[in-house]
Scaffold this motif. Structure first.
Motif: not given
Length: 358
Positions: A147-158
């Motif tokens: 849902a956030k720009a930071a999630d784009f960089f979170d390959t562990a969670k997503f």
């Protein structure tokens, strides 16, 4: 009788000459080009008899620069980004455009007061506001969704591959937003060596998981083919895939990058008069509103906003899908064309070197 015949022949000759005119427009292709064909080109030809030839480019500024350097101009109107318009104007490559020559708003408001601030440059006139946004394939996430720009960089969670443009302008800002820099401060940070280092350090965290794209249609295709689970790209392209093609995509508006596209005419274009007529026609109030029936880009005129309604399907309200929707503007990064005029070359050189490094 001879005089009448002569006049008749002359008038017919002028009509044939007008019908034989053409204008060569270089744009970005895909669903964006289709929106221009429907909103601008067809009605322009119907009104004037001037044929419009469209050519697609990954970035129309590239062939424009090449044609200027070769002193062989074949295009008449180029659809380019603001920073390119400013740079090429400063270099003397473009025709200056008098705002007083542009059509007024329907209520008589002068064009100089009707266009959104920044939409009128010395040598270019904006047609749309658009956003670079994140989109993801909803079928790839069974639980919590990004849902956030930071999630784009979170390959562990997503987990999954990311799609990014091979372009510093469309990547460095996102890295800083994801790293916690407020949208209003992005260019202040990026103007420092430490800020540039910070952006590249953030990009490095997903470099191994990134598929790089160069043409506007590619991120949509990468998502559709399952090569990536998230990608950044132009909001209008994602809208077209979601609404017109029924793709299971969703857009993340957090940290969108807002820019304008502008029409510019190079000096020594083959059809300068037709080019100027096309530019004026395509940037009037009604034409800019009409384009929004075909793609989710915001018109550059204030007077066009009230005329924006439904998508061509007759059931989709366009307002919620516009990058200029107030809800989408809260964390938007506005393009700073002067920054890119000054720093494009050095940041591109560093970006390319970083890409080439293992």
């Amino acid at each position: 009788m001879k005089k009448i015949l002569f006049l008749t022949s002359a008038i017919c000759g002028l009509a044939v000459a007008a019908q034989a005119q053409e204008v060569n427009v270089v744009s970005w292709g895909g669903s964006y080009e289709k929106s221009q064909v429907e909103a601008y080109n067809k009605p322009f030809t119907e009104k004037t008899g001037i044929k419009v030839n469209m050519t697609a480019a990954d970035n129309p500024a590239t062939p424009l620069k090449a044609q200027v350097e070769a002193k062989n101009i074949t295009g008449d109107v180029f659809d380019i980004e603001t920073s390119d318009a400013i740079r090429l104007c400063d270099e003397g490559a473009l025709v200056e455009i008098d705002p007083a020559s542009l059509p007024a708003a329907p209520d008589g408001t002068a064009a100089s007061d009707d266009f959104i601030p920044g939409a009128l440059q010395d040598c270019a006139v904006a047609n749309i506001f658009w956003g670079t946004v994140i989109a993801f394939d909803t079928t790839k996430f069974s639980g919590e969704k990004p849902a956030k720009a930071a999630d784009f960089f979170d390959t562990a969670k997503f987990p999954g591959k990311r799609g990014l443009p091979k372009n510093p302008k469309r990547t460095l800002y996102l890295a800083l937003i994801a790293d916690g820099v407020p949208a209003a401060d992005v260019y202040d940070v990026l103007s420092t060596p430490e800020g540039v280092d910070r952006a590249f350090a953030k990009l490095e965290t997903i470099k191994a998981d990134t598929v790089w794209w160069e043409a506007g249609a590619q991120p949509v295709q990468l998502l559709a083919d399952g090569e990536v689970v998230m990608a950044t790209g132009y909001n209008g392209r994602f809208f077209d895939a979601m609404v017109a093609e029924g793709k299971p995509f969703e857009i993340i508006w957090d940290g969108q990058y807002m820019d304008m596209d502008m029409f510019a005419i190079p000096k020594d274009s083959p059809n300068p008069e037709a080019a100027l007529e096309y530019l004026k026609f395509a940037t009037d109030t009604q034409r800019l509103a009409d384009q929004a029936k075909w793609i989710a880009y915001g018109p550059s005129r204030k007077s066009s906003a009230a005329l924006v309604g439904m998508y061509q399907d007759g059931k989709t309200e366009m307002g919620p899908h516009m990058p200029t929707n107030p809800e989408h503007m809260t964390t938007a990064v506005m393009d700073d064309p002067e920054f890119w005029v000054d720093h494009q070359a050095e940041l591109s050189e560093r970006f390319n070197s970083w890409l080439a490094a293992s």
